[in-house]
Design an enzyme around this catalytic site. Structure first.
Site, PDB file in Angstrom:
ATOM      1  N   ASN A 161       9.716   7.643  -0.042  1.00  0.00           N
ATOM      2  CA  ASN A 161       8.371   7.142  -0.319  1.00  0.00           C
ATOM      3  C   ASN A 161       8.117   6.050   0.716  1.00  0.00           C
ATOM      4  O   ASN A 161       8.515   4.901   0.526  1.00  0.00           O
ATOM      5  CB  ASN A 161       8.267   6.578  -1.738  1.00  0.00           C
ATOM      6  CG  ASN A 161       6.838   6.129  -2.040  1.00  0.00           C
ATOM      7  OD1 ASN A 161       6.009   6.025  -1.131  1.00  0.00           O
ATOM      8  ND2 ASN A 161       6.555   5.852  -3.304  1.00  0.00           N
ATOM      9  N   GLU A 204       8.796  14.097   0.628  1.00  0.00           N
ATOM     10  CA  GLU A 204       7.981  12.877   0.521  1.00  0.00           C
ATOM     11  C   GLU A 204       7.535  12.739  -0.934  1.00  0.00           C
ATOM     12  O   GLU A 204       7.184  13.743  -1.566  1.00  0.00           O
ATOM     13  CB  GLU A 204       6.776  13.067   1.438  1.00  0.00           C
ATOM     14  CG  GLU A 204       5.763  11.960   1.434  1.00  0.00           C
ATOM     15  CD  GLU A 204       4.517  12.345   2.255  1.00  0.00           C
ATOM     16  OE1 GLU A 204       4.283  13.553   2.506  1.00  0.00           O
ATOM     17  OE2 GLU A 204       3.783  11.429   2.619  1.00  0.00           O
ATOM     18  N   TYR A 258       0.217   1.967 -10.312  1.00  0.00           N
ATOM     19  CA  TYR A 258       1.644   2.292 -10.147  1.00  0.00           C
ATOM     20  C   TYR A 258       2.457   2.189 -11.437  1.00  0.00           C
ATOM     21  O   TYR A 258       3.665   2.441 -11.423  1.00  0.00           O
ATOM     22  CB  TYR A 258       2.247   1.398  -9.058  1.00  0.00           C
ATOM     23  CG  TYR A 258       1.569   1.579  -7.711  1.00  0.00           C
ATOM     24  CD1 TYR A 258       1.688   2.771  -7.006  1.00  0.00           C
ATOM     25  CD2 TYR A 258       0.764   0.567  -7.163  1.00  0.00           C
ATOM     26  CE1 TYR A 258       1.054   2.960  -5.790  1.00  0.00           C
ATOM     27  CE2 TYR A 258       0.131   0.735  -5.940  1.00  0.00           C
ATOM     28  CZ  TYR A 258       0.273   1.935  -5.259  1.00  0.00           C
ATOM     29  OH  TYR A 258      -0.361   2.123  -4.060  1.00  0.00           O
ATOM     30  N   HIS A 289       5.084  10.232  -3.639  1.00  0.00           N
ATOM     31  CA  HIS A 289       4.164   9.126  -3.909  1.00  0.00           C
ATOM     32  C   HIS A 289       3.958   9.029  -5.412  1.00  0.00           C
ATOM     33  O   HIS A 289       3.733  10.051  -6.073  1.00  0.00           O
ATOM     34  CB  HIS A 289       2.819   9.336  -3.210  1.00  0.00           C
ATOM     35  CG  HIS A 289       2.966   9.378  -1.734  1.00  0.00           C
ATOM     36  ND1 HIS A 289       3.240   8.256  -0.993  1.00  0.00           N
ATOM     37  CD2 HIS A 289       2.942  10.413  -0.867  1.00  0.00           C
ATOM     38  CE1 HIS A 289       3.375   8.598   0.284  1.00  0.00           C
ATOM     39  NE2 HIS A 289       3.195   9.903   0.386  1.00  0.00           N
ATOM     40  N   ALA A 327       2.993   2.277   2.281  1.00  0.00           N
ATOM     41  CA  ALA A 327       1.860   2.156   3.209  1.00  0.00           C
ATOM     42  C   ALA A 327       2.180   2.705   4.601  1.00  0.00           C
ATOM     43  O   ALA A 327       1.264   3.135   5.325  1.00  0.00           O
ATOM     44  CB  ALA A 327       1.417   0.699   3.304  1.00  0.00           C
ATOM     45  N   ARG A 343      -7.399   9.040  -3.588  1.00  0.00           N
ATOM     46  CA  ARG A 343      -7.627   7.638  -3.258  1.00  0.00           C
ATOM     47  C   ARG A 343      -8.402   7.492  -1.946  1.00  0.00           C
ATOM     48  O   ARG A 343      -9.096   8.407  -1.547  1.00  0.00           O
ATOM     49  CB  ARG A 343      -6.277   6.905  -3.266  1.00  0.00           C
ATOM     50  CG  ARG A 343      -5.614   6.968  -4.654  1.00  0.00           C
ATOM     51  CD  ARG A 343      -4.314   6.209  -4.717  1.00  0.00           C
ATOM     52  NE  ARG A 343      -4.526   4.767  -4.488  1.00  0.00           N
ATOM     53  CZ  ARG A 343      -3.544   3.907  -4.247  1.00  0.00           C
ATOM     54  NH1 ARG A 343      -2.291   4.341  -4.204  1.00  0.00           N
ATOM     55  NH2 ARG A 343      -3.810   2.627  -4.050  1.00  0.00           N
ATOM     56  N   PRO A 387       7.517  -0.427   1.783  1.00  0.00           N
ATOM     57  CA  PRO A 387       7.034  -1.764   1.437  1.00  0.00           C
ATOM     58  C   PRO A 387       6.316  -1.853   0.099  1.00  0.00           C
ATOM     59  O   PRO A 387       5.574  -0.945  -0.280  1.00  0.00           O
ATOM     60  CB  PRO A 387       6.075  -2.101   2.589  1.00  0.00           C
ATOM     61  CG  PRO A 387       5.721  -0.799   3.202  1.00  0.00           C
ATOM     62  CD  PRO A 387       6.926   0.076   3.024  1.00  0.00           C
ATOM     63  N   ASN A 388       6.576  -2.949  -0.568  1.00  0.00           N
ATOM     64  CA  ASN A 388       5.927  -3.348  -1.830  1.00  0.00           C
ATOM     65  C   ASN A 388       6.407  -2.564  -3.053  1.00  0.00           C
ATOM     66  O   ASN A 388       6.022  -2.898  -4.175  1.00  0.00           O
ATOM     67  CB  ASN A 388       4.395  -3.271  -1.725  1.00  0.00           C
ATOM     68  CG  ASN A 388       3.863  -4.154  -0.614  1.00  0.00           C
ATOM     69  OD1 ASN A 388       4.176  -5.352  -0.587  1.00  0.00           O
ATOM     70  ND2 ASN A 388       3.094  -3.600   0.309  1.00  0.00           N
ATOM     71  N   ARG A 431       2.805  -4.909  -9.501  1.00  0.00           N
ATOM     72  CA  ARG A 431       1.847  -4.591  -8.449  1.00  0.00           C
ATOM     73  C   ARG A 431       0.854  -3.538  -8.950  1.00  0.00           C
ATOM     74  O   ARG A 431       1.255  -2.417  -9.284  1.00  0.00           O
ATOM     75  CB  ARG A 431       2.644  -4.032  -7.281  1.00  0.00           C
ATOM     76  CG  ARG A 431       1.845  -3.394  -6.223  1.00  0.00           C
ATOM     77  CD  ARG A 431       2.716  -2.490  -5.367  1.00  0.00           C
ATOM     78  NE  ARG A 431       1.925  -2.043  -4.249  1.00  0.00           N
ATOM     79  CZ  ARG A 431       2.177  -0.964  -3.537  1.00  0.00           C
ATOM     80  NH1 ARG A 431       3.237  -0.239  -3.811  1.00  0.00           N
ATOM     81  NH2 ARG A 431       1.386  -0.612  -2.563  1.00  0.00           N
TER      82      ARG A 431
HETATM   83  C1  DQA Z   1       2.319   5.006  -2.417  1.00  0.00           C
HETATM   84  C2  DQA Z   1       0.909   5.332  -1.929  1.00  0.00           C
HETATM   85  C3  DQA Z   1       0.596   4.576  -0.652  1.00  0.00           C
HETATM   86  O1  DQA Z   1      -0.718   4.881  -0.209  1.00  0.00           O
HETATM   87  C4  DQA Z   1       0.674   3.087  -0.896  1.00  0.00           C
HETATM   88  O2  DQA Z   1       0.451   2.372   0.309  1.00  0.00           O
HETATM   89  C5  DQA Z   1       1.951   2.678  -1.529  1.00  0.00           C
HETATM   90  C6  DQA Z   1       2.540   3.518  -2.572  1.00  0.00           C
HETATM   91  C7  DQA Z   1       2.628   5.669  -3.776  1.00  0.00           C
HETATM   92  O3  DQA Z   1       3.807   5.729  -4.112  1.00  0.00           O
HETATM   93  O4  DQA Z   1       1.702   6.068  -4.503  1.00  0.00           O
HETATM   94  O5  DQA Z   1       2.457   1.598  -1.269  1.00  0.00           O
HETATM   95  O6  DQA Z   1       3.249   5.535  -1.490  1.00  0.00           O
END
Ligand code: DQA
Length: 150
Positions: free
Chosen positions: A74, A98, A23, A100, A77, A107, A10-11, A18
């Site tokens: 990825n 995985e 990011y 990020h 959240a 964080r 998501p997002n 964003r």
């Molecule tokens: C994320 C890190 C997550 O904590 C966050 O909720 C994201 C992006 C990252 O790519 O840094 O949406 O996965």
């Protein structure tokens, strides 16, 4: 030719707009371009998907089992909440990395747990979009080590 699936949660479709201080300013389209270019260079076939919905991510993991040799994910959240994504990865038993974009270690406390990370053999974090290339390379290395005849 090896086939991998890159799954984004998501997002991540809002990349560039964003929280750019976290990011970056590059868009999701830029990310897709980067991944395809890297996969072409590595001579690996790649499917990329993004969804804001947990179940769609579970569906994608299940579908990957039918045509992929490994997964880069990825979960965004859902990283910090989703037992369903962890269970899907465990169910299909494909090698998975995985990734990020941000350095989640530095964080908030609630980002310190990763359910999918309990299955993935490696986590890449804090390398920005380039981290996807690192994750793909680690995945390919892992697959080649498991199947040296390819
Ligand atoms: C994320 C890190 C997550 O904590 C966050 O909720 C994201 C992006 C990252 O790519 O840094 O949406 O996965």
């Amino acid at each position: 030719m090896l086939r991998i699936m890159v799954i984004n949660g998501p997002n991540l479709n809002l990349l560039g707009r964003r929280e750019p201080e976290i990011y970056g300013r590059e868009s999701y389209a830029d990310l897709v371009k980067l991944i395809y270019k890297h996969c072409e260079e590595m001579q690996v076939e790649c499917k990329i998907m993004q969804s804001n919905h947990e179940g769609a991510l579970v569906d994608a993991i299940q579908q990957a089992a039918d045509f992929c040799d490994g997964i880069v994910i990825n979960p965004a959240a859902y990283t910090h909440t989703s037992v369903a994504i962890l269970d899907a990865l465990k169910a299909v038993q494909l090698p998975a990395v995985e990734v990020h974009i941000s350095d989640v270690d530095k964080r908030e406390d609630f980002r310190q747990i990763s359910y999918p990370g309990m299955y993935c053999f490696k986590t890449v974090k804090g390398e920005g979009l380039q981290g996807y290339c690192t994750a793909i390379d680690a995945l390919l290395q892992h697959i080649w080590e498991q199947r040296p005849t390819i």
